[in-house]
Scaffold this motif. Sequence first.
Motif, PDB file in Angstrom:
ATOM      1  N   TYR A   8       0.828  -1.207   0.000  1.00 39.95           N
ATOM      2  CA  TYR A   8       0.000   0.000   0.000  1.00 39.95           C
ATOM      3  C   TYR A   8       0.864   1.259   0.000  1.00 39.95           C
ATOM      4  N   ILE A   9       1.933   1.242   0.772  1.00 39.44           N
ATOM      5  CA  ILE A   9       2.836   2.394   0.798  1.00 39.44           C
ATOM      6  C   ILE A   9       3.533   2.537  -0.548  1.00 39.44           C
ATOM      7  N   SER A  14       4.127   5.390  -5.821  1.00 38.39           N
ATOM      8  CA  SER A  14       4.351   5.184  -7.249  1.00 38.39           C
ATOM      9  C   SER A  14       4.111   6.485  -8.004  1.00 38.39           C
ATOM     10  N   LYS A  15       4.938   6.736  -8.985  1.00 39.01           N
ATOM     11  CA  LYS A  15       4.857   7.986  -9.756  1.00 39.01           C
ATOM     12  C   LYS A  15       3.608   8.009 -10.632  1.00 39.01           C
ATOM     13  N   GLN A  22      -5.251   5.356  -7.315  1.00 39.54           N
ATOM     14  CA  GLN A  22      -4.803   4.321  -6.372  1.00 39.54           C
ATOM     15  C   GLN A  22      -6.012   3.535  -5.864  1.00 39.54           C
ATOM     16  N   ARG A  23      -7.044   4.255  -5.493  1.00 37.46           N
ATOM     17  CA  ARG A  23      -8.255   3.617  -4.974  1.00 37.46           C
ATOM     18  C   ARG A  23      -8.912   2.742  -6.042  1.00 37.46           C
ATOM     19  N   PRO A 102      -7.483   9.671   0.358  1.00 37.21           N
ATOM     20  CA  PRO A 102      -6.298   8.805   0.242  1.00 37.21           C
ATOM     21  C   PRO A 102      -6.630   7.335   0.467  1.00 37.21           C
ATOM     22  N   ALA A 103      -5.925   6.491  -0.257  1.00 44.09           N
ATOM     23  CA  ALA A 103      -6.088   5.047  -0.070  1.00 44.09           C
ATOM     24  C   ALA A 103      -5.370   4.595   1.194  1.00 44.09           C
TER      25      ALA A 103
END
Length: 123
Positions: A8-9, A14-15, A22-23, A102-103
């Motif tokens: 997850y981090i 990731s660029k 992300q979600r 945010p995820a």
Amino acid sequence: MRDDIRYYIALAMSKGLSCKHQRALIRHAKSAQAVFEMDAAQLAEILGCKFQTAIKSILDKEAFEAADREIDFLVRNKVEALCMLDKEYPQRLNQEQCQDTPALIYYTGHADLNAKHVVSIVG
């Protein structure tokens, strides 16, 4: 801290990926680890062809080194991380009308983030 938090981090680092994307990836794949197991065609199907930087970043797994440093920091400083799939993640943020939340979130201390009344400090 959950065993798969590294994924997850790394996804968050990731660029070329917004929180919304992300979600979307996590929802589609059912976990961040599964996102990193996808191939370029699967990622492009979800993200679209415009996201070549993000797709390359995920496929190269370049964010894992930074994710490992982040985990070391979290452990040293007793910071907790919650991903959108955790039951402790604030459900107010997991609603469809909140598409850019945010995820992954971080917090310290003891908190019921799903209490009826909460105060949060961002900064």
